[in-house]
Design an enzyme around this catalytic site. Structure first.
Site, PDB file in Angstrom:
ATOM      1  N   GLU A 188       1.645  -5.589  10.930  1.00  0.00           N
ATOM      2  CA  GLU A 188       0.557  -4.467  10.265  1.00  0.00           C
ATOM      3  C   GLU A 188       0.394  -3.649  11.690  1.00  0.00           C
ATOM      4  OE1 GLU A 188      -2.221  -2.620   8.340  1.00  0.00           O
ATOM      5  OE2 GLU A 188      -2.437  -4.743   8.032  1.00  0.00           O
ATOM      6  N   GLU A 231       1.642   3.880   3.365  1.00  0.00           N
ATOM      7  CA  GLU A 231       2.002   3.053   4.610  1.00  0.00           C
ATOM      8  C   GLU A 231       2.881   3.150   4.678  1.00  0.00           C
ATOM      9  OE1 GLU A 231       0.331  -0.980   4.817  1.00  0.00           O
ATOM     10  OE2 GLU A 231      -2.265   0.704   4.345  1.00  0.00           O
ATOM     11  N   HIS A 237       0.907  -1.124   0.548  1.00  0.00           N
ATOM     12  CA  HIS A 237       0.120   0.016   0.016  1.00  0.00           C
ATOM     13  C   HIS A 237       0.714   1.012  -0.005  1.00  0.00           C
ATOM     14  CE1 HIS A 237      -3.013  -2.904   1.709  1.00  0.00           C
ATOM     15  NE2 HIS A 237      -4.052  -2.823   0.422  1.00  0.00           N
ATOM     16  N   HIS A 274       2.824  -3.895   6.639  1.00  0.00           N
ATOM     17  CA  HIS A 274       1.835  -2.758   6.395  1.00  0.00           C
ATOM     18  C   HIS A 274       1.797  -1.988   7.853  1.00  0.00           C
ATOM     19  CE1 HIS A 274      -0.125  -4.055   3.288  1.00  0.00           C
ATOM     20  NE2 HIS A 274       0.610  -5.795   3.490  1.00  0.00           N
TER      21      HIS A 274
HETATM   22 ZN   LIG Z   1      -1.870  -1.844   4.333  1.00  0.00          ZN
END
Ligand SMILES: [Zn+2]
Length: 300
Positions: A170, A23, A20, A112
């Protein structure tokens, strides 16, 4: 019931960031390691790393046409009508991985961040090798949450599913597109734990004594009652309370017109990804998970 598994010798750990593009933490670490990757070296495997969606990173966007982290299903990769930038990128990444690591056992680690108050999370499917690996990280770093999602097209569409083994890291809370020293440190700590555990699995140094941990299993996603940016917003009683207990009847939304709206589920659950910025476009307000407690064992 005990969750147990053995592992093949891990030949390559492959770490991705920027899946992403907004990020920034993972992107920062990839750039740091491009200058000096001694932090990643363990002598029982090779560690490689790459920025997975450079165009989205340059534009500081989660994605440019479609979410890259939903494009890795084999049947979608074979779909000739798949023409978005990220669909083609997923095809390229998967082919490169196949070519570069033919016949090797790989562990894919995808970095992430979340805007929600979730701390450090190891994301994985619910099958033994990946869930055991995640549990071993939690056993080493008790502050970690293990968040597992039933193995399905949803988990197989993630980049991390392209390895023999695969987990996501994450970390939050952090707004999109910015860097925070503490979040970079948390990510680095989790990556180091994964590398140490992979090395111990390879060299026979990992503890085979059974151990118990708590982890969380995905139940459902909860949508805003009137879509994103409608009247209802996350209620102040729920805001920031990821992984705490949500009881039936607790306030979850507030709006000037709708007033307080309560949780109508039948059982206590734990809310996560509360007010995650990336999920507004889908109209999702939070997800629910349930707490599990199991014994785990590494098999030789
Ligand atoms: Zn992500």
């Amino acid at each position: 019931m005990q969750i147990k598994s053995s592992f093949n010798k891990i030949d390559n750990v492959v770490i991705s960031g920027g899946t992403h593009g907004n990020e920034a933490t993972g992107v920062y670490l990839i750039e740091e390691w491009e200058k000096d990757c001694s932090f990643l070296k363990r002598n029982s495997f090779e560690t490689d790393f790459f920025c997975s969606n450079p165009r989205a990173v340059d534009l500081n966007l989660r994605y440019t046409e479609t979410d890259l982290n939903r494009c890795f299903l084999d049947k979608d990769l074979e779909d000739e009508s798949a023409v978005s930038y990220e669909e083609l990128l997923a095809y390229k990444i998967k082919n490169n991985l196949k070519k570069n690591y033919a016949g090797k056992t790989t562990l894919l680690v995808d970095m992430h961040t979340t805007t929600s108050n979730m701390g450090i999370n190891i994301m994985c499917d619910d099958e033994a090798p990946n869930l055991l690996l995640a549990a071993m990280v939690k056993h080493r770093l008790p502050e970690v949450h293990v968040y597992c999602i039933k193995k399905s097209d949803r988990t197989d569409s993630c980049l991390r599913s392209s390895g023999t083994y695969g987990i996501g890291i994450e970390v939050g809370p952090i707004p999109q597109g910015i860097l925070r020293h503490d979040v970079v440190e948390s990510m680095r700590k989790a990556v180091a734990a994964v590398l140490d555990i992979a090395h111990e699995i390879n060299t026979g140094g990992a503890d085979e004594t059974p151990f118990s941990i708590e982890y969380f299993s995905h139940i459902a996603e909860v949508a805003y009652p009137d879509g994103p940016f409608g009247d209802a917003m996350i209620h102040k009683d729920l805001e920031g309370r990821d992984y705490e207990i949500l009881h039936p009847g607790d306030n979850i939304f507030y709006g000037a017109e709708c007033g307080n709206i309560q949780y109508e589920g039948k059982e206590e659950v734990h809310p996560v990804f509360i007010n995650e910025a990336a999920y507004y476009e889908k109209g999702l307000a939070f997800s629910t998970v349930k707490k599990e407690h199991r014994e785990f064992k590494l098999l030789k």
